[in-house]
Design a protein around this motif. Structure first.
Motif, PDB file in Angstrom:
ATOM      1  N   ASN A  91       0.865  -1.182   0.000  1.00 16.28           N
ATOM      2  CA  ASN A  91       0.000   0.000   0.000  1.00 16.28           C
ATOM      3  C   ASN A  91       0.902   1.232   0.000  1.00 16.28           C
ATOM      4  OD1 ASN A  91      -2.746   0.372  -0.151  1.00 16.28           O
ATOM      5  ND2 ASN A  91      -3.157  -0.280   1.936  1.00 16.28           N
ATOM      6  N   ASN A  92       1.172   1.765  -1.180  1.00 13.13           N
ATOM      7  CA  ASN A  92       2.179   2.805  -1.322  1.00 13.13           C
ATOM      8  C   ASN A  92       1.625   4.145  -1.791  1.00 13.13           C
ATOM      9  OD1 ASN A  92       5.037   3.874  -1.933  1.00 13.13           O
ATOM     10  ND2 ASN A  92       4.063   3.922  -3.946  1.00 13.13           N
ATOM     11  N   ALA A  93       0.497   4.157  -2.481  1.00 15.20           N
ATOM     12  CA  ALA A  93      -0.030   5.402  -3.040  1.00 15.20           C
ATOM     13  C   ALA A  93      -0.206   6.442  -1.942  1.00 15.20           C
ATOM     14  CB  ALA A  93      -1.354   5.144  -3.748  1.00 15.20           C
ATOM     15  N   GLY A  94       0.229   7.691  -2.226  1.00 14.36           N
ATOM     16  CA  GLY A  94       0.128   8.714  -1.199  1.00 14.36           C
ATOM     17  C   GLY A  94      -0.032  10.107  -1.781  1.00 14.36           C
ATOM     18  N   PHE A  95      -0.481  11.008  -0.928  1.00 12.26           N
ATOM     19  CA  PHE A  95      -0.684  12.408  -1.292  1.00 12.26           C
ATOM     20  C   PHE A  95      -0.303  13.253  -0.086  1.00 12.26           C
ATOM     21  CE2 PHE A  95      -3.439  16.220  -1.462  1.00 12.26           C
ATOM     22  CZ  PHE A  95      -3.056  16.726  -2.694  1.00 12.26           C
ATOM     23  N   ALA A 122      -8.469  15.433   0.085  1.00 11.30           N
ATOM     24  CA  ALA A 122      -7.635  14.603  -0.790  1.00 11.30           C
ATOM     25  C   ALA A 122      -6.601  13.798  -0.004  1.00 11.30           C
ATOM     26  CB  ALA A 122      -6.934  15.483  -1.829  1.00 11.30           C
ATOM     27  N   VAL A 123      -5.987  14.407   0.988  1.00 10.80           N
ATOM     28  CA  VAL A 123      -4.960  13.690   1.737  1.00 10.80           C
ATOM     29  C   VAL A 123      -5.569  12.582   2.596  1.00 10.80           C
ATOM     30  CG1 VAL A 123      -4.848  15.163   3.808  1.00 10.80           C
ATOM     31  CG2 VAL A 123      -2.795  14.012   3.008  1.00 10.80           C
ATOM     32  N   VAL A 124      -6.746  12.841   3.166  1.00  9.93           N
ATOM     33  CA  VAL A 124      -7.412  11.807   3.969  1.00  9.93           C
ATOM     34  C   VAL A 124      -7.966  10.705   3.059  1.00  9.93           C
ATOM     35  CG1 VAL A 124      -9.328  11.344   5.539  1.00  9.93           C
ATOM     36  CG2 VAL A 124      -7.913  13.379   5.869  1.00  9.93           C
ATOM     37  N   THR A 166      -6.874   9.733   0.201  1.00  5.72           N
ATOM     38  CA  THR A 166      -5.801   8.932  -0.399  1.00  5.72           C
ATOM     39  C   THR A 166      -5.056   8.101   0.642  1.00  5.72           C
ATOM     40  OG1 THR A 166      -5.495  10.595  -2.140  1.00  5.72           O
ATOM     41  CG2 THR A 166      -3.709   9.008  -1.808  1.00  5.72           C
ATOM     42  N   ASN A 167      -4.499   8.770   1.638  1.00  9.69           N
ATOM     43  CA  ASN A 167      -3.583   8.097   2.557  1.00  9.69           C
ATOM     44  C   ASN A 167      -4.285   7.225   3.596  1.00  9.69           C
ATOM     45  OD1 ASN A 167      -1.728   9.656   1.202  1.00  9.69           O
ATOM     46  ND2 ASN A 167      -1.334  11.050   2.893  1.00  9.69           N
ATOM     47  N   LEU A 168      -5.457   7.662   4.034  1.00 13.17           N
ATOM     48  CA  LEU A 168      -6.177   6.899   5.061  1.00 13.17           C
ATOM     49  C   LEU A 168      -7.253   6.014   4.433  1.00 13.17           C
ATOM     50  CD1 LEU A 168      -6.803   6.157   7.972  1.00 13.17           C
ATOM     51  CD2 LEU A 168      -8.197   8.235   8.153  1.00 13.17           C
ATOM     52  N   LEU A 169      -8.263   6.630   3.851  1.00 14.78           N
ATOM     53  CA  LEU A 169      -9.360   5.834   3.302  1.00 14.78           C
ATOM     54  C   LEU A 169      -8.912   4.992   2.115  1.00 14.78           C
ATOM     55  CD1 LEU A 169     -12.272   8.433   3.537  1.00 14.78           C
ATOM     56  CD2 LEU A 169     -11.695   6.588   5.119  1.00 14.78           C
ATOM     57  N   GLY A 170      -8.035   5.528   1.265  1.00 13.51           N
ATOM     58  CA  GLY A 170      -7.559   4.755   0.121  1.00 13.51           C
ATOM     59  C   GLY A 170      -6.826   3.499   0.547  1.00 13.51           C
ATOM     60  N   SER A 171      -5.955   3.635   1.545  1.00 12.02           N
ATOM     61  CA  SER A 171      -5.237   2.461   2.055  1.00 12.02           C
ATOM     62  C   SER A 171      -6.192   1.459   2.682  1.00 12.02           C
ATOM     63  CB  SER A 171      -4.178   2.892   3.069  1.00 12.02           C
ATOM     64  OG  SER A 171      -3.141   3.628   2.459  1.00 12.02           O
TER      65      SER A 171
END
Length: 281
Positions: free
Chosen positions: A82-86, A102-104, A106-111
């Protein structure tokens, strides 16, 4: 031993480097990114050992479809990264609502979306490893990174819980904590208009240190991705792996300070226990 890896955010940075290193050593990689054409050169070089799909981790439905298709096409996946980040680089009042979201997302909900999508497949095959890329900023903090920290501290809490839940299924999870590294990530940080009220304080000091080069990016990106591969090869499953001298020292200093503050509150903590119960140590 040849392994199959599923990696998010492979267009640049750690994701791209890790993909290249794995392909060079003969592993298979399912690489996901928002711009699949960025990997056309690698596909031409490595053929069907590189499986590529467009995936935006903020799109829950797309994450599920791509994960399902990757397992269907490849049969079994050994490691999920799980590497994608913003990143958002701004003082607390400077960021926009859209940047915070966008940061939440991507980094939290996306992961979280990726973990939830892969777990049924990993459980069915009875094995697997999840590597969650966090940062030193998942356990310590720096001015200007409050929203980035919110997402990374959040995903670390989520992963620490999940690691306990999935261990009985033969699935391991490790939180990776890279420090400051020249991957190009800093140049992609979103920011807002600088407010003079914050520029005169710690936020401004950090901004200036990055601008004038006094904030040194001390770690090697190639060594960090190499350490990720070595971790999987070793078979060890630590909950967290610090990657960088700054990570080690800054996080350790933060943990010691937190423990000292925690211990200083012992008397008050025990004083609020119900009178009919004996305080536990």
């Amino acid at each position: 031993m040849t392994r199959t890896w599923f990696i998010t955010g492979t267009s640049s940075g750690f994701g791209r480097l890790l993909t290249e290193q794995l392909l060079d050593r003969g592993d298979r990689v399912a690489a996901t990114l928002r711009t699949p054409e960025a990997l056309d050169g690698l596909r031409a070089e490595h053929g069907d050992r590189l499986w590529v799909a467009r995936m935006d981790v903020t799109d829950t439905g797309e994450v599920q479809r791509v994960v399902d298709r990757a397992f269907a096409d490849l049969g079994s996946i050994d490691v999920v990264v799980n590497n994608a980040g913003f990143g958002v680089f701004s003082a607390v009042e400077e960021a926009t609502d859209e940047q915070i979201r966008a940061v939440v997302d991507t980094n939290l909900l996306g992961s979280i979306h990726v973990v939830r999508a892969v777990l049924p497949h990993l459980r069915a095959q009875g094995h697997g490893r999840i590597l969650q890329v966090s940062t030193a900023g998942g356990q310590t903090t720096y001015p200007n990174f409050s929203y980035y920290h919110a997402s990374k501290w959040g995903i670390e809490g989520f992963c620490e819980t999940v690691a306990q839940e999935i261990a009985p299924f033969g699935i391991g999870l490790t939180i990776l904590q890279p420090g400051a590294t020249p991957t190009g990530f800093g140049g992609a940080l979103a920011s807002g208009p600088v407010m003079p009220e914050y520029d005169d304080g710690p936020a401004g000091d950090v901004r200036r240190s990055l601008a004038d080069g006094s904030f040194v990016l001390v770690n090697s990106p190639e060594k960090i991705t190499g350490a990720m591969i070595d971790l999987i090869d070793s078979g060890e499953v630590p909950l967290r792996l610090p990657l960088g001298s700054d990570t080690y020292h800054h996080v350790r200093r933060s943990l010691v300070a937190r423990l000292e503050e925690h211990d200083a509150g012992r008397e008050v903590a025990l004083s609020v226990v119900r009178d009919d119960l004996v305080p536990s140590e």
